[in-house]
Write a protein that holds these residues in place. Structure first.
Motif, PDB file in Angstrom:
ATOM      1  N   VAL A 291      11.243 -11.444  -0.759  1.00  0.00           N
ATOM      2  CA  VAL A 291      10.294 -10.482  -0.211  1.00  0.00           C
ATOM      3  C   VAL A 291       9.934  -9.471  -1.300  1.00  0.00           C
ATOM      4  O   VAL A 291      10.817  -8.867  -1.923  1.00  0.00           O
ATOM      5  CB  VAL A 291      10.883  -9.748   1.012  1.00  0.00           C
ATOM      6  N   ILE A 292       8.621  -9.317  -1.546  1.00  0.00           N
ATOM      7  CA  ILE A 292       8.161  -8.293  -2.491  1.00  0.00           C
ATOM      8  C   ILE A 292       7.968  -6.961  -1.765  1.00  0.00           C
ATOM      9  O   ILE A 292       8.471  -5.925  -2.182  1.00  0.00           O
ATOM     10  CB  ILE A 292       6.836  -8.723  -3.163  1.00  0.00           C
ATOM     11  N   TYR A 293       7.223  -7.013  -0.662  1.00  0.00           N
ATOM     12  CA  TYR A 293       6.958  -5.811   0.134  1.00  0.00           C
ATOM     13  C   TYR A 293       6.951  -6.167   1.608  1.00  0.00           C
ATOM     14  O   TYR A 293       6.702  -7.311   1.993  1.00  0.00           O
ATOM     15  CB  TYR A 293       5.576  -5.208  -0.185  1.00  0.00           C
ATOM     16  N   ARG A 294       7.202  -5.162   2.414  1.00  0.00           N
ATOM     17  CA  ARG A 294       6.887  -5.237   3.839  1.00  0.00           C
ATOM     18  C   ARG A 294       5.795  -4.198   4.078  1.00  0.00           C
ATOM     19  O   ARG A 294       5.965  -3.023   3.758  1.00  0.00           O
ATOM     20  CB  ARG A 294       8.102  -4.954   4.714  1.00  0.00           C
ATOM     21  N   LYS A 295       4.686  -4.633   4.621  1.00  0.00           N
ATOM     22  CA  LYS A 295       3.491  -3.793   4.733  1.00  0.00           C
ATOM     23  C   LYS A 295       3.067  -3.671   6.192  1.00  0.00           C
ATOM     24  O   LYS A 295       3.037  -4.654   6.925  1.00  0.00           O
ATOM     25  CB  LYS A 295       2.357  -4.421   3.914  1.00  0.00           C
ATOM     26  N   ARG A 296       2.728  -2.461   6.572  1.00  0.00           N
ATOM     27  CA  ARG A 296       2.235  -2.227   7.930  1.00  0.00           C
ATOM     28  C   ARG A 296       0.711  -2.247   7.918  1.00  0.00           C
ATOM     29  O   ARG A 296       0.074  -1.480   7.198  1.00  0.00           O
ATOM     30  CB  ARG A 296       2.739  -0.886   8.470  1.00  0.00           C
ATOM     31  N   GLY A 297       0.108  -3.161   8.678  1.00  0.00           N
ATOM     32  CA  GLY A 297      -1.337  -3.213   8.809  1.00  0.00           C
ATOM     33  C   GLY A 297      -1.803  -2.454  10.029  1.00  0.00           C
ATOM     34  O   GLY A 297      -1.046  -1.701  10.664  1.00  0.00           O
ATOM     35  N   ALA A 298      -3.066  -2.644  10.384  1.00  0.00           N
ATOM     36  CA  ALA A 298      -3.640  -1.919  11.516  1.00  0.00           C
ATOM     37  C   ALA A 298      -2.934  -2.260  12.822  1.00  0.00           C
ATOM     38  O   ALA A 298      -2.722  -1.393  13.671  1.00  0.00           O
ATOM     39  CB  ALA A 298      -5.135  -2.217  11.632  1.00  0.00           C
ATOM     40  N   ASP A 299      -2.580  -3.528  12.967  1.00  0.00           N
ATOM     41  CA  ASP A 299      -1.974  -3.928  14.236  1.00  0.00           C
ATOM     42  C   ASP A 299      -0.821  -4.903  14.067  1.00  0.00           C
ATOM     43  O   ASP A 299      -0.414  -5.554  15.020  1.00  0.00           O
ATOM     44  CB  ASP A 299      -3.036  -4.537  15.161  1.00  0.00           C
ATOM     45  N   ARG A 300      -0.313  -5.017  12.844  1.00  0.00           N
ATOM     46  CA  ARG A 300       0.777  -5.975  12.618  1.00  0.00           C
ATOM     47  C   ARG A 300       1.528  -5.642  11.336  1.00  0.00           C
ATOM     48  O   ARG A 300       1.016  -4.924  10.475  1.00  0.00           O
ATOM     49  CB  ARG A 300       0.222  -7.398  12.518  1.00  0.00           C
ATOM     50  N   ASP A 301       2.714  -6.240  11.206  1.00  0.00           N
ATOM     51  CA  ASP A 301       3.484  -6.145   9.973  1.00  0.00           C
ATOM     52  C   ASP A 301       3.236  -7.382   9.125  1.00  0.00           C
ATOM     53  O   ASP A 301       3.063  -8.495   9.651  1.00  0.00           O
ATOM     54  CB  ASP A 301       4.979  -6.042  10.282  1.00  0.00           C
ATOM     55  N   PHE A 302       3.233  -7.176   7.806  1.00  0.00           N
ATOM     56  CA  PHE A 302       3.132  -8.279   6.866  1.00  0.00           C
ATOM     57  C   PHE A 302       4.392  -8.319   6.012  1.00  0.00           C
ATOM     58  O   PHE A 302       4.794  -7.294   5.447  1.00  0.00           O
ATOM     59  CB  PHE A 302       1.924  -8.116   5.936  1.00  0.00           C
ATOM     60  N   VAL A 303       4.990  -9.492   5.915  1.00  0.00           N
ATOM     61  CA  VAL A 303       6.077  -9.729   4.973  1.00  0.00           C
ATOM     62  C   VAL A 303       5.454 -10.478   3.800  1.00  0.00           C
ATOM     63  O   VAL A 303       5.012 -11.628   3.935  1.00  0.00           O
ATOM     64  CB  VAL A 303       7.213 -10.546   5.604  1.00  0.00           C
ATOM     65  N   ILE A 304       5.383  -9.825   2.636  1.00  0.00           N
ATOM     66  CA  ILE A 304       4.718 -10.385   1.460  1.00  0.00           C
ATOM     67  C   ILE A 304       5.771 -10.978   0.536  1.00  0.00           C
ATOM     68  O   ILE A 304       6.660 -10.267   0.055  1.00  0.00           O
ATOM     69  CB  ILE A 304       3.895  -9.306   0.733  1.00  0.00           C
ATOM     70  N   LEU A 305       5.664 -12.283   0.295  1.00  0.00           N
ATOM     71  CA  LEU A 305       6.650 -13.014  -0.496  1.00  0.00           C
ATOM     72  C   LEU A 305       6.152 -13.266  -1.909  1.00  0.00           C
ATOM     73  O   LEU A 305       4.957 -13.167  -2.197  1.00  0.00           O
ATOM     74  CB  LEU A 305       6.951 -14.365   0.168  1.00  0.00           C
ATOM     75  N   PHE A 352       1.649 -18.125   5.472  1.00  0.00           N
ATOM     76  CA  PHE A 352       2.654 -19.106   5.869  1.00  0.00           C
ATOM     77  C   PHE A 352       2.902 -19.108   7.370  1.00  0.00           C
ATOM     78  O   PHE A 352       3.217 -20.148   7.948  1.00  0.00           O
ATOM     79  CB  PHE A 352       3.983 -18.829   5.154  1.00  0.00           C
ATOM     80  N   ALA A 353       2.790 -17.957   7.996  1.00  0.00           N
ATOM     81  CA  ALA A 353       3.087 -17.865   9.425  1.00  0.00           C
ATOM     82  C   ALA A 353       2.434 -16.612   9.988  1.00  0.00           C
ATOM     83  O   ALA A 353       2.396 -15.573   9.329  1.00  0.00           O
ATOM     84  CB  ALA A 353       4.594 -17.818   9.660  1.00  0.00           C
ATOM     85  N   LYS A 354       1.927 -16.720  11.209  1.00  0.00           N
ATOM     86  CA  LYS A 354       1.338 -15.577  11.904  1.00  0.00           C
ATOM     87  C   LYS A 354       2.228 -15.181  13.082  1.00  0.00           C
ATOM     88  O   LYS A 354       2.681 -16.037  13.842  1.00  0.00           O
ATOM     89  CB  LYS A 354      -0.064 -15.915  12.409  1.00  0.00           C
ATOM     90  N   ALA A 355       2.444 -13.893  13.198  1.00  0.00           N
ATOM     91  CA  ALA A 355       3.230 -13.353  14.321  1.00  0.00           C
ATOM     92  C   ALA A 355       4.526 -14.134  14.512  1.00  0.00           C
ATOM     93  O   ALA A 355       4.908 -14.454  15.638  1.00  0.00           O
ATOM     94  CB  ALA A 355       2.399 -13.363  15.603  1.00  0.00           C
ATOM     95  N   ARG A 356       5.198 -14.419  13.403  1.00  0.00           N
ATOM     96  CA  ARG A 356       6.467 -15.158  13.467  1.00  0.00           C
ATOM     97  C   ARG A 356       7.583 -14.184  13.822  1.00  0.00           C
ATOM     98  O   ARG A 356       7.730 -13.132  13.186  1.00  0.00           O
ATOM     99  CB  ARG A 356       6.749 -15.824  12.123  1.00  0.00           C
ATOM    100  N   ASP A 357       8.374 -14.523  14.819  1.00  0.00           N
ATOM    101  CA  ASP A 357       9.524 -13.699  15.200  1.00  0.00           C
ATOM    102  C   ASP A 357      10.620 -13.842  14.131  1.00  0.00           C
ATOM    103  O   ASP A 357      11.138 -14.938  13.896  1.00  0.00           O
ATOM    104  CB  ASP A 357      10.058 -14.132  16.557  1.00  0.00           C
TER     105      ASP A 357
END
Length: 426
Positions: A291-305, A352-357
């Motif tokens: 994981v490089i960053y965890r980013k908060r978007g307008a309506d979701r979180d992004f895990v950036i690899l 890679f994945a959307k809204a993955r738990d």
């Protein structure tokens, strides 16, 4: 079944913690399990026990020399679809008489290479290819053994981009044209028809399409034999799927697949050839990423690899699902929350994945993409000038780099300037 398990809270490949490999070679990186490759080959061999057969591993799934050599030591042949794959199979120790050359666009150069090597046979997919192979073989003073790849017009019930057995695809010749084509080939001096080939697609999760296709092949075998053709080989292709997603119904086992073969064509006395790729290599590999960053978007979180679509293109290309798991096992009761898992490539499709738990993941944490051993490294590119991912093989408690990550200098050094451009001076 695979050999990637948590032990003491750490994800292992056989007896090696994946975190140890990540520290040694960096991420992203592919890791393959020797024990899993060997087991998957053996379950196919057991499924066809008692039948004369050849398991020709499909190199397009994973063509690393170490993977091919591991299987060749067990007796595997190779299904190749290019001159490059032919060279790889030979270099890894596959016996030429166990190599089958498939593909719709074989060049004269590739035909000459196959004939010079003494391969088992060519799977011919069109009249122009038949004529070209006949000419090449006669010019070399050889006779090319062939199987026509027939298109049975069977729906493989898989993703449209990996379905190959319907009439509208580019693959094979219409099965109704086969009698005339075998008669034509029998009259040629440079080719010898010895069998029938069929392959209807990849990642099949049911047996019915196989049963339908193989029944048509059995009927065609009887018809061709009645017309005087010596049909002694049936190349039934590959295509058996693997369980990418734990929540989905498990695909059929090789044993069940073998039962279909016995039921439909086992009575014909032919040598059976199968060309598994994904089922042998898929669950034998994982892709490691950080994981490089965890980013908060307008309506979701992004895990950036640090891994991206150029390293593993299947999600972008096929909307494919890969299970994503942390290398450190989450604590019992760890909070699970949805996030989009993405790469750093400048494409919206680098997802890679959307809204993955997922359990909590932050910068520096490492994850593994499961079931990445097939159609992973072989489909990788250097898009965005990202060096190709290294590959690592594990055997028991040992691991070795089987393809190194190129340096930036090595990657850039493959380019050359034309004579009218002067090199830049510092």
């Amino acid at each position: 079944m695979d050999h990637f398990t948590y032990r003491g809270g750490r994800l292992h490949a056989e007896d090696v913690p994946l975190e140890e490999i990540a520290r040694a070679v960096g991420t992203p990186a592919y890791v393959y399990s020797t024990a899993t490759l060997e087991r998957h080959y053996r379950v196919f061999a057991e499924a066809l026990a008692g039948l004369p057969h050849l398991i020709a591993y499909a190199l397009k799934a994973n063509s690393n020399q170490a993977v091919i050599a591991t299987l060749a030591r067990l007796g595997a042949g190779a299904d190749v679809v290019s001159g490059g794959e032919l060279a790889r199979a030979l270099a890894a120790g596959v016996a030429p008489q166990k190599i089958v050359f498939s593909g719709v666009g074989k060049t004269a150069e590739e035909m000459r290479a196959g004939l010079a090597a003494g391969i088992r046979h060519f799977n011919v997919e069109s009249v122009p290819e038949l004529e070209a192979l006949d000419g090449v073989a006669q010019a070399m003073g050889r006779v090319a053994k062939i199987c026509f790849r027939v298109n049975p017009d069977v729906d493989a019930e898989t993703h449209e981009k990996i379905a190959t057995g319907k009439a509208e695809t580019k693959f094979g010749v219409p099965i109704g044209d086969a009698p005339a084509l075998y008669a034509r080939a029998a009259a040629m001096a440079g080719v010898e028809p010895v069998g029938i080939d069929v392959h209807i697609g990849s990642q099949l999760t049911g047996l019915h399409p196989f049963e339908s296709a193989f029944a048509k092949v059995a009927a065609l075998t009887a018809s061709l034999r009645a017309a005087g053709h010596a049909i002694s080989r049936l190349d039934l292709g590959g295509g058996l799927g693997i369980p990418y997603r734990a929540s989905n119904a498990a695909p059929p086992l090789p044993f069940d697949y073998g039962a279909v073969i016995r039921r439909t064509v086992g009575h014909l006395g032919c040598e059976i050839e199968i060309e598994p790729g994904r089922l042998i290599a898929g669950n034998a590999g994982v892709l490691l990423a950080s994981v490089i960053y965890r980013k908060r978007g307008a309506d979701r979180d992004f895990v950036i690899l640090d891994a991206a679509m150029n390293d593993l293109v299947r999600p972008a290309m096929y909307d494919a699902w890969h299970e994503i798991v942390p290398l450190q096992e989450p604590a019992p009761g760890a909070a699970i929350a949805p996030a989009d898992v993405v790469g750093p490539v400048c494409e919206t499709g680098d997802i890679f994945a959307k809204a993955r738990d997922l359990p909590p993941l932050g910068a520096g944490d490492r994850v593994a993409f499961r079931s990445a051993g097939a159609y992973g490294a072989v489909m990788a590119s250097e898009y965005n000038s990202r060096p190709l991912v290294p590959e690592v093989m594990v055997s028991g408690g040992e691991f070795a780099v089987i393809r190194a990550r190129p340096t930036l200098e090595e990657m850039i050094g493959r380019d050359t300037l034309p004579p009218w451009i002067e090199p830049a001076r510092a």
